[in-house]
Design an enzyme around this catalytic site. Sequence first.
Site, PDB file in Angstrom:
ATOM      1  N   ASP A  50      50.973  36.273 -90.791  1.00 50.94           N
ATOM      2  CA  ASP A  50      51.878  35.310 -90.148  1.00 50.94           C
ATOM      3  C   ASP A  50      51.488  33.889 -90.522  1.00 50.94           C
ATOM      4  O   ASP A  50      50.443  33.392 -90.117  1.00 50.94           O
ATOM      5  CB  ASP A  50      51.803  35.463 -88.621  1.00 50.94           C
ATOM      6  CG  ASP A  50      52.769  34.528 -87.917  1.00 50.94           C
ATOM      7  OD1 ASP A  50      53.922  34.943 -87.680  1.00 50.94           O
ATOM      8  OD2 ASP A  50      52.395  33.372 -87.621  1.00 50.94           O
ATOM      9  N   TYR A  55      51.706  25.224 -91.378  1.00 48.40           N
ATOM     10  CA  TYR A  55      50.278  25.522 -91.540  1.00 48.40           C
ATOM     11  C   TYR A  55      49.726  25.047 -92.880  1.00 48.40           C
ATOM     12  O   TYR A  55      48.516  25.080 -93.108  1.00 48.40           O
ATOM     13  CB  TYR A  55      49.985  27.025 -91.364  1.00 48.40           C
ATOM     14  CG  TYR A  55      50.523  27.657 -90.091  1.00 48.40           C
ATOM     15  CD1 TYR A  55      50.994  26.875 -89.034  1.00 48.40           C
ATOM     16  CD2 TYR A  55      50.569  29.035 -89.929  1.00 48.40           C
ATOM     17  CE1 TYR A  55      51.507  27.455 -87.879  1.00 48.40           C
ATOM     18  CE2 TYR A  55      51.073  29.614 -88.778  1.00 48.40           C
ATOM     19  CZ  TYR A  55      51.551  28.818 -87.765  1.00 48.40           C
ATOM     20  OH  TYR A  55      52.049  29.410 -86.630  1.00 48.40           O
ATOM     21  N   LYS A  80      57.963  30.318 -91.305  1.00 45.30           N
ATOM     22  CA  LYS A  80      58.839  29.674 -90.305  1.00 45.30           C
ATOM     23  C   LYS A  80      59.309  28.316 -90.807  1.00 45.30           C
ATOM     24  O   LYS A  80      58.558  27.635 -91.515  1.00 45.30           O
ATOM     25  CB  LYS A  80      58.063  29.469 -88.985  1.00 45.30           C
ATOM     26  CG  LYS A  80      57.189  30.647 -88.580  1.00 45.30           C
ATOM     27  CD  LYS A  80      56.459  30.444 -87.270  1.00 45.30           C
ATOM     28  CE  LYS A  80      55.480  31.582 -87.009  1.00 45.30           C
ATOM     29  NZ  LYS A  80      54.151  31.433 -87.605  1.00 45.30           N
ATOM     30  N   HIS A 113      60.950  27.896 -85.935  1.00 50.97           N
ATOM     31  CA  HIS A 113      59.641  27.716 -85.298  1.00 50.97           C
ATOM     32  C   HIS A 113      59.750  27.271 -83.827  1.00 50.97           C
ATOM     33  O   HIS A 113      59.034  27.781 -82.966  1.00 50.97           O
ATOM     34  CB  HIS A 113      58.821  26.709 -86.121  1.00 50.97           C
ATOM     35  CG  HIS A 113      57.347  26.901 -86.032  1.00 50.97           C
ATOM     36  ND1 HIS A 113      56.502  26.675 -87.088  1.00 50.97           N
ATOM     37  CD2 HIS A 113      56.550  27.301 -85.015  1.00 50.97           C
ATOM     38  CE1 HIS A 113      55.261  26.916 -86.716  1.00 50.97           C
ATOM     39  NE2 HIS A 113      55.271  27.301 -85.464  1.00 50.97           N
TER      40      HIS A 113
HETATM   41  N1  LIG Z   1      55.119  30.269 -83.365  1.00 50.23           N
HETATM   42  C1  LIG Z   1      54.282  29.376 -82.901  1.00 50.23           C
HETATM   43  O1  LIG Z   1      54.676  28.319 -82.372  1.00 50.23           O
HETATM   44  C2  LIG Z   1      52.816  29.637 -82.986  1.00 50.23           C
HETATM   45  C3  LIG Z   1      51.911  28.818 -82.299  1.00 50.23           C
HETATM   46  C4  LIG Z   1      50.549  29.100 -82.405  1.00 50.23           C
HETATM   47  C5  LIG Z   1      50.131  30.186 -83.154  1.00 50.23           C
HETATM   48  N2  LIG Z   1      51.027  30.949 -83.832  1.00 50.23           N
HETATM   49  C6  LIG Z   1      50.593  32.117 -84.668  1.00 50.23           C
HETATM   50  O2  LIG Z   1      49.798  32.971 -83.867  1.00 50.23           O
HETATM   51  C7  LIG Z   1      48.514  33.147 -84.481  1.00 50.23           C
HETATM   52  C8  LIG Z   1      47.441  33.348 -83.435  1.00 50.23           C
HETATM   53  O3  LIG Z   1      47.406  32.281 -82.509  1.00 50.23           O
HETATM   54  P1  LIG Z   1      46.253  31.154 -82.504  1.00 50.23           P
HETATM   55  O4  LIG Z   1      45.706  31.021 -83.871  1.00 50.23           O
HETATM   56  O5  LIG Z   1      46.816  29.951 -81.871  1.00 50.23           O
HETATM   57  O6  LIG Z   1      45.167  31.686 -81.500  1.00 50.23           O
HETATM   58  P2  LIG Z   1      44.398  33.063 -81.159  1.00 50.23           P
HETATM   59  O7  LIG Z   1      44.666  34.087 -82.176  1.00 50.23           O
HETATM   60  O8  LIG Z   1      44.692  33.346 -79.742  1.00 50.23           O
HETATM   61  O9  LIG Z   1      42.877  32.596 -81.214  1.00 50.23           O
HETATM   62  C9  LIG Z   1      42.284  32.162 -82.389  1.00 50.23           C
HETATM   63  C10 LIG Z   1      40.893  31.630 -82.022  1.00 50.23           C
HETATM   64  O10 LIG Z   1      40.087  32.663 -81.497  1.00 50.23           O
HETATM   65  C11 LIG Z   1      38.932  32.849 -82.315  1.00 50.23           C
HETATM   66  N3  LIG Z   1      38.698  34.304 -82.418  1.00 50.23           N
HETATM   67  C12 LIG Z   1      39.368  35.190 -83.182  1.00 50.23           C
HETATM   68  N4  LIG Z   1      38.911  36.432 -83.000  1.00 50.23           N
HETATM   69  C13 LIG Z   1      37.931  36.342 -82.077  1.00 50.23           C
HETATM   70  C14 LIG Z   1      37.078  37.294 -81.475  1.00 50.23           C
HETATM   71  N5  LIG Z   1      37.158  38.585 -81.764  1.00 50.23           N
HETATM   72  N6  LIG Z   1      36.164  36.853 -80.566  1.00 50.23           N
HETATM   73  C15 LIG Z   1      36.092  35.539 -80.257  1.00 50.23           C
HETATM   74  N7  LIG Z   1      36.880  34.585 -80.784  1.00 50.23           N
HETATM   75  C16 LIG Z   1      37.795  34.991 -81.699  1.00 50.23           C
HETATM   76  C17 LIG Z   1      39.252  32.192 -83.643  1.00 50.23           C
HETATM   77  O11 LIG Z   1      38.108  31.653 -84.260  1.00 50.23           O
HETATM   78  P3  LIG Z   1      37.645  31.963 -85.781  1.00 50.23           P
HETATM   79  O12 LIG Z   1      38.817  31.780 -86.687  1.00 50.23           O
HETATM   80  O13 LIG Z   1      36.589  30.933 -85.999  1.00 50.23           O
HETATM   81  O14 LIG Z   1      37.121  33.362 -85.774  1.00 50.23           O
HETATM   82  C18 LIG Z   1      40.183  31.060 -83.206  1.00 50.23           C
HETATM   83  O15 LIG Z   1      39.437  29.959 -82.754  1.00 50.23           O
HETATM   84  C19 LIG Z   1      48.357  31.842 -85.291  1.00 50.23           C
HETATM   85  O16 LIG Z   1      47.315  31.908 -86.243  1.00 50.23           O
HETATM   86  C20 LIG Z   1      49.743  31.700 -85.855  1.00 50.23           C
HETATM   87  O17 LIG Z   1      49.913  32.576 -86.961  1.00 50.23           O
HETATM   88  C21 LIG Z   1      52.370  30.698 -83.749  1.00 50.23           C
END
Ligand SMILES: NC(=O)c1ccc[n+]([C@@H]2O[C@H](COP(=O)([O-])OP(=O)(O)OC[C@H]3O[C@@H](n4cnc5c(N)ncnc54)[C@H](OP(=O)(O)O)[C@@H]3O)[C@@H](O)[C@H]2O)c1
Length: 274
Positions: A50, A55, A80, A113
């Site tokens: 994704d 990004y 997106k 988005h």
């Molecule tokens: N559509 C939208 O508006 C929107 C908004 C936000 C996000 N997204 C999508 O959703 C994806 C996920 O959301 P997100 O990146 O915001 O947050 P998330 O997946 O909830 O959390 C990511 C964070 O958690 C850490 N992490 C990952 N695995 C872990 C584990 N097993 N134990 C402890 N910490 C862990 C990562 O650090 P490290 O990388 O250092 O491991 C990073 O800091 C995004 O990457 C993006 O593709 C979409």
Amino acid sequence: MIARHVADTVTLNNGIEMPWFGLGVYKAQAGAEVEQAIQYALDAGYRHIDTAALYANEESVGAAIKASGIPRESIFVTTKVWNTDQGYDSTLQAFETSLRKLDMEYVDLYLVHWPIKGKYKDTWRALEQIYKDGRAKAIGVSNFNIHHLNDLMMDSEIVPSVNQVEYHPFLTQEDLHEFCKQHNIQLEAWSPLMRGDLNHPTLVELANKYGKTVAQIVLRWDLQNEVITIPKSVHQARIIENAQIFDFELSSEDMRLISSLNRNHRYGPDPDTF
Ligand SMILES: NC(=O)c1ccc[n+]([C@@H]2O[C@H](COP(=O)([O-])OP(=O)(O)OC[C@H]3O[C@@H](n4cnc5c(N)ncnc54)[C@H](OP(=O)(O)O)[C@@H]3O)[C@@H](O)[C@H]2O)c1
């Protein structure tokens, strides 16, 4: 249907198969960081990535997928259209730019988005055109609330296949989820890991009970709720850990317990006020 394997899919409302589980790459740095993360993920069996124009890593996503040697059609790629590109013509252009950066002939899923007021309907018409041209296998939205979806569906031909929204134990969005189910729109969770805020005592207790990590408990809860989930990590150990959620099952009592942690808390912006 609950996924039994990291690459298992759900059938979207247009018949396209989308993996329940994938890798998010928001804030993964273009270049070596994101390329390596994708390689770790593909090695661990992930078949869904994704990204988004925002990004600024689409080129690296495309390069990493190519370098893997895995056939393009075996990997599900979402991108997106960013807010400043919304509108009919500008979305068509933004899509071309994304495809060029990804160096792909199509994307699997193209999303609006955010619901930019006054623009998202024109943006959606552009997505419908892209879909009809066969250049996105499915189209959908992100951060749409019920009123945005109702408004969009009143004036459009195609019902979105997916709505990707912030979703985790502190923001369960039950009304929105129910609405999406009724309209055959697949819900997808962003920030499923609460951006790494994984210390809630109830979740820690459950992790101990199941012999899993909090991340695994929360991601498993997504799957059992039939919500697609795309945790982000750039670290190999966590990328592997996050995918090890297909070998246990949360009891219905524990599913309810996790859902009861909801406090309508957002780590990201609110679609009604962003
Ligand atoms: N559509 C939208 O508006 C929107 C908004 C936000 C996000 N997204 C999508 O959703 C994806 C996920 O959301 P997100 O990146 O915001 O947050 P998330 O997946 O909830 O959390 C990511 C964070 O958690 C850490 N992490 C990952 N695995 C872990 C584990 N097993 N134990 C402890 N910490 C862990 C990562 O650090 P490290 O990388 O250092 O491991 C990073 O800091 C995004 O990457 C993006 O593709 C979409």
